[in-house]
Write a protein that holds these residues in place. Structure first.
Motif, PDB file in Angstrom:
ATOM      1  N   PRO A  64       0.816  -1.233   0.000  1.00 18.99           N
ATOM      2  CA  PRO A  64       0.000   0.000   0.000  1.00 18.99           C
ATOM      3  C   PRO A  64       0.843   1.273   0.000  1.00 18.99           C
ATOM      4  N   ALA A  65       1.953   1.273   0.747  1.00 18.90           N
ATOM      5  CA  ALA A  65       2.790   2.472   0.803  1.00 18.90           C
ATOM      6  C   ALA A  65       3.494   2.714  -0.527  1.00 18.90           C
ATOM      7  N   THR A  66       4.021   1.655  -1.132  1.00 21.82           N
ATOM      8  CA  THR A  66       4.672   1.806  -2.431  1.00 21.82           C
ATOM      9  C   THR A  66       3.686   2.303  -3.469  1.00 21.82           C
ATOM     10  N   PHE A  67       2.479   1.743  -3.445  1.00 19.83           N
ATOM     11  CA  PHE A  67       1.426   2.177  -4.367  1.00 19.83           C
ATOM     12  C   PHE A  67       1.190   3.678  -4.257  1.00 19.83           C
ATOM     13  N   GLU A  68       1.039   4.186  -3.040  1.00 22.45           N
ATOM     14  CA  GLU A  68       0.722   5.605  -2.854  1.00 22.45           C
ATOM     15  C   GLU A  68       1.884   6.497  -3.279  1.00 22.45           C
ATOM     16  N   ALA A  69       3.112   6.094  -2.984  1.00 19.75           N
ATOM     17  CA  ALA A  69       4.257   6.896  -3.381  1.00 19.75           C
ATOM     18  C   ALA A  69       4.376   6.967  -4.897  1.00 19.75           C
ATOM     19  N   VAL A  70       4.259   5.821  -5.563  1.00 22.93           N
ATOM     20  CA  VAL A  70       4.362   5.812  -7.019  1.00 22.93           C
ATOM     21  C   VAL A  70       3.187   6.555  -7.636  1.00 22.93           C
ATOM     22  N   ARG A  71       2.005   6.383  -7.074  1.00 21.78           N
ATOM     23  CA  ARG A  71       0.841   7.087  -7.609  1.00 21.78           C
ATOM     24  C   ARG A  71       1.046   8.606  -7.553  1.00 21.78           C
ATOM     25  N   SER A  72       1.669   9.096  -6.488  1.00 19.68           N
ATOM     26  CA  SER A  72       1.949  10.524  -6.379  1.00 19.68           C
ATOM     27  C   SER A  72       2.915  10.984  -7.466  1.00 19.68           C
ATOM     28  N   ALA A  73       3.948  10.188  -7.719  1.00 19.16           N
ATOM     29  CA  ALA A  73       4.916  10.539  -8.760  1.00 19.16           C
ATOM     30  C   ALA A  73       4.264  10.515 -10.139  1.00 19.16           C
ATOM     31  N   LEU A  74       3.409   9.536 -10.394  1.00 22.87           N
ATOM     32  CA  LEU A  74       2.723   9.452 -11.680  1.00 22.87           C
ATOM     33  C   LEU A  74       1.748  10.615 -11.863  1.00 22.87           C
ATOM     34  N   ALA A  75       1.113  11.036 -10.780  1.00 24.33           N
ATOM     35  CA  ALA A  75       0.214  12.188 -10.865  1.00 24.33           C
ATOM     36  C   ALA A  75       0.984  13.437 -11.288  1.00 24.33           C
ATOM     37  N   ALA A  76       2.221  13.570 -10.793  1.00 25.29           N
ATOM     38  CA  ALA A  76       3.038  14.713 -11.196  1.00 25.29           C
ATOM     39  C   ALA A  76       3.405  14.626 -12.674  1.00 25.29           C
ATOM     40  N   CYS A 234      15.432  16.599  -0.442  1.00 28.42           N
ATOM     41  CA  CYS A 234      14.100  16.816  -0.993  1.00 28.42           C
ATOM     42  C   CYS A 234      13.301  15.524  -0.895  1.00 28.42           C
ATOM     43  N   HIS A 235      12.146  15.602  -0.257  1.00 30.56           N
ATOM     44  CA  HIS A 235      11.274  14.435  -0.161  1.00 30.56           C
ATOM     45  C   HIS A 235       9.843  14.899   0.036  1.00 30.56           C
ATOM     46  N   PHE A 236       8.923  13.961  -0.122  1.00 32.11           N
ATOM     47  CA  PHE A 236       7.500  14.264  -0.057  1.00 32.11           C
ATOM     48  C   PHE A 236       6.798  13.223   0.803  1.00 32.11           C
ATOM     49  N   SER A 237       5.500  13.367   0.967  1.00 32.81           N
ATOM     50  CA  SER A 237       4.751  12.485   1.856  1.00 32.81           C
ATOM     51  C   SER A 237       3.432  12.084   1.210  1.00 32.81           C
ATOM     52  N   ALA A 238       3.080  10.805   1.359  1.00 34.82           N
ATOM     53  CA  ALA A 238       1.797  10.298   0.865  1.00 34.82           C
ATOM     54  C   ALA A 238       1.072   9.616   2.017  1.00 34.82           C
ATOM     55  N   ARG A 239      -0.190   9.920   2.183  1.00 34.15           N
ATOM     56  CA  ARG A 239      -0.998   9.318   3.246  1.00 34.15           C
ATOM     57  C   ARG A 239      -1.430   7.906   2.833  1.00 34.15           C
ATOM     58  N   VAL A 240      -1.206   6.954   3.704  1.00 28.75           N
ATOM     59  CA  VAL A 240      -1.516   5.544   3.433  1.00 28.75           C
ATOM     60  C   VAL A 240      -2.506   5.048   4.475  1.00 28.75           C
ATOM     61  N   SER A 241      -3.666   4.592   4.037  1.00 34.32           N
ATOM     62  CA  SER A 241      -4.639   4.005   4.954  1.00 34.32           C
ATOM     63  C   SER A 241      -4.198   2.597   5.342  1.00 34.32           C
ATOM     64  N   GLN A 248      -1.863  -4.577  12.605  1.00 31.98           N
ATOM     65  CA  GLN A 248      -1.315  -5.634  13.446  1.00 31.98           C
ATOM     66  C   GLN A 248       0.127  -5.954  13.064  1.00 31.98           C
ATOM     67  N   VAL A 249       0.384  -6.029  11.768  1.00 30.68           N
ATOM     68  CA  VAL A 249       1.728  -6.337  11.302  1.00 30.68           C
ATOM     69  C   VAL A 249       2.694  -5.225  11.694  1.00 30.68           C
ATOM     70  N   LYS A 250       2.243  -3.969  11.576  1.00 29.40           N
ATOM     71  CA  LYS A 250       3.107  -2.831  11.857  1.00 29.40           C
ATOM     72  C   LYS A 250       3.183  -2.513  13.350  1.00 29.40           C
ATOM     73  N   GLY A 251       2.283  -3.108  14.138  1.00 34.33           N
ATOM     74  CA  GLY A 251       2.281  -2.827  15.558  1.00 34.33           C
ATOM     75  C   GLY A 251       1.806  -1.432  15.891  1.00 34.33           C
ATOM     76  N   GLY A 252       0.947  -0.867  15.060  1.00 36.68           N
ATOM     77  CA  GLY A 252       0.458   0.490  15.274  1.00 36.68           C
ATOM     78  C   GLY A 252      -1.040   0.522  15.506  1.00 36.68           C
ATOM     79  N   SER A 253      -1.529   1.656  15.998  1.00 38.07           N
ATOM     80  CA  SER A 253      -2.952   1.782  16.285  1.00 38.07           C
ATOM     81  C   SER A 253      -3.653   2.768  15.357  1.00 38.07           C
ATOM     82  N   LEU A 254      -2.916   3.685  14.754  1.00 32.49           N
ATOM     83  CA  LEU A 254      -3.538   4.682  13.883  1.00 32.49           C
ATOM     84  C   LEU A 254      -4.069   4.024  12.611  1.00 32.49           C
ATOM     85  N   PRO A 255      -5.170   4.547  12.051  1.00 31.50           N
ATOM     86  CA  PRO A 255      -5.727   3.974  10.816  1.00 31.50           C
ATOM     87  C   PRO A 255      -4.978   4.413   9.565  1.00 31.50           C
ATOM     88  N   TYR A 256      -3.885   5.137   9.729  1.00 29.36           N
ATOM     89  CA  TYR A 256      -3.129   5.608   8.572  1.00 29.36           C
ATOM     90  C   TYR A 256      -1.667   5.756   8.965  1.00 29.36           C
TER      91      TYR A 256
END
Length: 331
Positions: A64-76, A234-241, A248-256
């Motif tokens: 999911p994270a790779t998808f969002e990062a690449v999608r941002s680059a393709l949008a540009a 130089c870097h950017f950020s993409a929100r990943v749901s 559970q895999v990441k051990g986090g509680s936030l939905p994103y």
């Protein structure tokens, strides 16, 4: 699933169906091992992705994270060349196909070939694509190939290289970028949004320009990057749901989570880069917005937009990190 352009939601739904029954503890253990070892220290004839559970865990963690990062680059890229669309696409080191999903979600109908050295990753990618119901993905070719200096590529419209350069030696990185530049009309390279990832992007950017391509994004120009080496990156950020399993895999509680990435898009055809791009998260203060910009005149500058700027101020309050400034390109 209907044959529509894929979205992050479609990808998550497809992943969830495959990952049902994979115990979160097993997935977490596999992810820990894979993060430490995947590709970089593993011979291509003995990939660390040993079996389906390994690959499924890795897909849940990273796809999911790779998808969002690449999608941002393709949008540009699409913003810089709105009338261009690739008929063919090669995804180098594509693994389970996150970048190919992003391409299929940006343009309708490109013929995709995914190259990777890990057969289990290719097998799961092929299965995910088949479950998607999206013609461009179900028709994709998944081919095992050694990702290195000897890689041979057929001419293609678009090449994506996402989160691959960090796993190669400097000589092999250079050879791979040169090979991609010679084969494609447009090359999109994405790396982690770290100082090291940015350094690899700058190396790739320089080689793409030397090969005769022009930068379409994120930079407003094809001249030297104005950031002094070692002082910033130089870097950017993409929100990943996050799905339930992902949390559970990441051990986090936030939905994103926010995926930090660096990228470059270069083309052999005419493209129109933005006049200026927001290169940091805008700082919204009482009555003003501070924007850090990379501009077409090769300079970095900070713009202060206040209420007295009227419509521009309202636009500044809505602008996001990575966006063109001002909206529409009119200074």
């Amino acid at each position: 699933m209907n044959a529509t352009l894929p979205t992050a939601e479609a990808l998550r739904a497809t992943l969830a169906g495959l990952l049902d029954g994979l115990p979160p503890k097993q997935a977490a253990q596999a992810v820990d091992r894979l993060i430490a070892n995947y590709r970089g220290t593993t011979p291509t004839d003995a990939p660390v992705l040993r079996d389906r559970s390994d690959v499924a865990a890795y897909a849940a963690y990273r796809m999911p994270a790779t998808f969002e990062a690449v999608r941002s680059a393709l949008a540009a890229l699409r913003e810089a060349a709105p009338d261009w669309a690739p008929a063919t696409h090669t995804d180098i080191g594509g693994g389970t196909g996150a970048a190919s999903w992003a391409v299929a979600g940006t343009w309708e109908g490109p013929r995709t070939t995914v190259l990777d050295w890990a057969e289990p990753a290719l097998a799961l990618g092929r299965e995910l694509a088949g479950l998607s119901g999206i013609p461009a993905l179900t028709a994709a070719e998944w081919r095992r190939a050694r990702i290195g200096a000897g890689l041979e590529l057929a001419p293609t419209d678009l090449i994506t290289v996402s989160y691959v350069l960090k796993e190669l030696t400097a000589d092999v990185r250079a050879a791979l970028v040169d090979t991609a530049a010679a084969a494609a009309q447009a090359v999109v390279v994405v790396e982690p949004g770290t100082p090291d990832g940015y350094a690899r992007i700058i190396e790739a950017r320089d080689r793409l320009i030397a090969a005769g391509l022009s930068v379409a994004a994120p930079c407003p120009h094809s001249e030297a990057c104005p950031i002094e080496p070692g002082t910033d990156w130089c870097h950017f950020s993409a929100r990943v749901s996050r799905s339930s399993l992902h949390r559970q895999v990441k051990g986090g509680s936030l939905p994103y989570e926010d995926e930090k990435f660096s990228y470059v898009v270069a083309t052999r055809f005419s493209a129109q880069p933005v006049g200026a791009r927001v290169i940091r998260k805008p700082q919204i203060r009482k009555g003003q917005v501070l924007l850090d910009l990379c501009t077409r005149d090769e300079a970095l500058r900070r713009a202060t937009v206040t209420k007295r700027h009227g419509e521009l101020y309202r636009a500044a309050r809505d602008v996001a990190w990575g966006d063109e400034w001002p909206p529409g390109g009119n200074a």
